[in-house]
Design an enzyme around this catalytic site. Structure first.
Site, PDB file in Angstrom:
ATOM      1  CB  ILE A  55     -53.519  70.547 -76.671  1.00  0.00           C
ATOM      2  CG1 ILE A  55     -53.032  69.229 -76.023  1.00  0.00           C
ATOM      3  CG2 ILE A  55     -52.554  71.694 -76.364  1.00  0.00           C
ATOM      4  CD1 ILE A  55     -52.660  69.334 -74.577  1.00  0.00           C
TER       5      ILE A  55
ATOM      6  CB  THR B 125     -57.457  72.730 -72.763  1.00  0.00           C
ATOM      7  OG1 THR B 125     -58.303  71.583 -72.915  1.00  0.00           O
ATOM      8  CG2 THR B 125     -57.241  72.998 -71.284  1.00  0.00           C
ATOM      9  CD  GLU B 126     -52.309  75.435 -73.273  1.00  0.00           C
ATOM     10  OE1 GLU B 126     -52.402  76.610 -72.897  1.00  0.00           O
ATOM     11  OE2 GLU B 126     -51.554  74.609 -72.732  1.00  0.00           O
ATOM     12  CB  SER B 127     -56.089  79.236 -77.546  1.00  0.00           C
ATOM     13  OG  SER B 127     -56.366  78.303 -78.586  1.00  0.00           O
TER      14      SER B 127
END
Length: 358
Positions: A212, A215-217
């Site tokens: 996560i 993928t997010e940051s």
């Protein structure tokens, strides 16, 4: 990177991976984003007036952008591409402006709470443990921890790597450097102790948390988005943040400075994954099917996941529980109404596989 003001105005109104919205209409969310919407619009307009329409750069989830020198100089770290670009339109001493930006950026710490990415404030504190330490090496192949080494490297870059281009009425001087090839792994390694602690605390796989975050940051602690999602796991204060506070028996929502703290951000993002896993989507019996649903819900909400299978919540659980995990994955990656959510599941699932193998 959003370069056009119109995109910046529209983006906060979209429900995306950074929104972490519940499925009930939340009037407070609309009110909260109005202020941020205005801030973003004003900031982008200010940059457009100074740099020109085609040169508007704004910080994002995977792009650190900081303006200084009365907005005439900026530093841009592209965490996906693995590059750092320093640019200035200063008409007096562009070399000095670039040199200062290089030294400051290379030595900045990993505490985003004290840095205002929407101003030209000179608020970056030089750290004894720079955030980019080990992710950048100088012209002699050495990592940069001390100010003297950063200054020597800055001098070398300005003397040997300076580029010049014209954009509109401006002459833009720039220097671009590469991060080391394994920069992503180096950033991920910084946060492993925090990830393992949150994993044990909430019963969420560490590999999923890491996937996560990637993928997010791309493991950028300074990450911000058009919907004002903050930090490594892109948590929004008044949606996911509020849900987690309620889970902990707290009233209100976490502050921006709280969510910019890496440990707090990872704890809050992981707690929200646990809420999805155990509460909103707890009716899914197969753990693999539930994991696919949780990943997709982290992007677009639990209700949107269930509605892919049935408009009736209880029936949706029955439908999912009658399916094989592979069929649940195929359905979510082909029939979810949001293309971003479909792609998000693919990205996170692929990343998680790589972390499981380590």
């Amino acid at each position: 990177m959003k370069k056009i003001l119109a995109l910046l105005v529209i983006a906060p109104l979209l429900i995306s991976c950074s929104g972490k919205k519940s499925d009930e209409f939340n009037e407070a969310w609309v009110k909260d984003t109005n202020g941020f919407d205005i801030l973003m619009g004003q900031f982008a307009h200010n940059i457009e007036n100074i740099w020109g329409l085609n040169e508007v750069l704004i910080a994002g989830p995977k792009d650190y952008v900081k303006y200084t020198d009365q907005y005439l100089t900026r530093s841009h770290i592209n965490f996906d591409a693995g590059t750092i670009t320093f640019e200035t339109i200063s008409p007096t001493d562009p070399a000095a402006s670039l040199r200062k930006a290089i030294v400051t950026t290379l030595l900045m710490g990993d505490d985003p709470s004290s840095v205002d990415l929407y101003s030209d404030a000179n608020d970056i504190q030089i750290s004894k443990e720079p955030f980019l330490y080990g992710q950048v090496v100088d012209n002699k192949g050495q990592p940069i921890r001390w100010e003297w080494r950063a200054a020597h490297f800055a001098d070398y870059l300005v003397q040997n790597k300076l580029q010049k281009r014209t954009s509109g009425l401006h002459v833009i001087y720039s220097v671009t450097i590469q991060l080391v090839p394994n920069h992503l792994d180096k950033r991920a390694h910084k946060y492993l102790p925090m990830v393992r602690k949150a994993s044990e605390k909430y019963g969420v796989e560490a590999s999923l948390i890491l996937a996560i975050m990637q993928t997010e940051s791309s493991f950028n602690p300074y990450a911000v988005s058009g919907s004002d999602a903050l930090g490594l796991m892109q948590v929004v204060q008044h949606t996911a943040g509020k849900d987690v506070f309620q889970m902990h028996g707290k009233w209100g929502k976490p502050s921006r400075s709280y969510l910019f703290d890496p440990a707090n951000n990872i704890d809050t993002g992981t707690a929200y994954l646990a809420i999805l896993q155990n509460n909103y989507l707890g009716g899914i019996k197969n753990p693999t099917s539930r994991r696919y649903a949780v990943i997709t819900a982290y992007n677009g909400g639990a209700g949107s996941v269930l509605r892919v299978f049935s408009s009736n919540r209880s029936k949706a659980f029955d439908v999912i529980n009658d399916m094989q995990p592979g069929d649940v994955y195929t359905t979510l990656t082909t029939k979810h109404p949001a293309g971003e959510s479909r792609r998000y599941l693919v990205k996170v699932n692929t990343a998680q596989k790589s972390y499981r193998r380590r």
